[in-house]
Design a protein around this motif. Structure first.
Motif: not given
Length: 165
Positions: A73-76, A79-86
């Motif tokens: 939720t901070q930085g990219t 692997p949890l970054y944008q996990i909603e899309k996955a």
């Protein structure tokens, strides 16, 4: 004189699978890459809990950012970054058999993710005068949500074994 405006609308009916497949194609996420991201996200949660150290993270204001980086939720880099899309791509893939159950559980997962993020972020704030809540309290509450994330991830993996194979 009053002006009159006419608005025309059209409704296009399309199958659920084709709508989401088109959205996923636009985003450039394949089912295989989403499954790989999910596997890595689960490993990140496991590592985060194995290496949890309240003393290190709560030592000063700003320590919650270390948790937030791991949560994506901070930085990219996580692997949890944008996990909603996955999760949306996985929901519509051949890896998932029960769309509704998967979607409901995935929503629980993202809710716990954002609660953990919010609590970790709250540990960074010093506000006002008087007795303040120590950062360690928010960090520990964030850990509770990360434990919940891990539980929900195991539930998702149990209901859809193809996600981890």
């Amino acid at each position: 004189m009053a002006a009159t405006a006419t608005v025309a609308t059209a409704t296009i009916m399309s199958s659920h699978q084709s709508c989401h497949a088109a959205a996923a194609a636009t985003a450039g996420i394949t089912a295989d890459s989403a499954r790989t991201q999910w596997r890595q996200a689960v490993m990140t949660l496991d590592e985060l809990l194995q290496n949890w150290s309240t003393e290190e993270w709560a030592a000063e204001v700003g320590g919650g950012d270390k948790i937030r980086v791991k949560l994506g939720t901070q930085g990219t880099t996580s692997p949890l970054y944008q996990i909603e899309k996955a999760l949306k791509v996985l929901r519509d893939s051949e890896f998932v058999g029960d769309f509704v159950e998967f979607q409901e559980t995935a929503e629980e997962f993202t809710g716990a993710l954002y609660r953990a993020d919010s609590l970790a972020s709250s540990s960074n704030n010093k506000t006002g005068s008087g007795k303040q809540t120590p950062p360690a309290v928010f960090i520990e509450q964030s850990k509770t949500e990360v434990v919940e994330l891990q539980r929900i991830a195991k539930t998702l993996n149990g209901m859809e074994p193809l996600l981890m194979h």
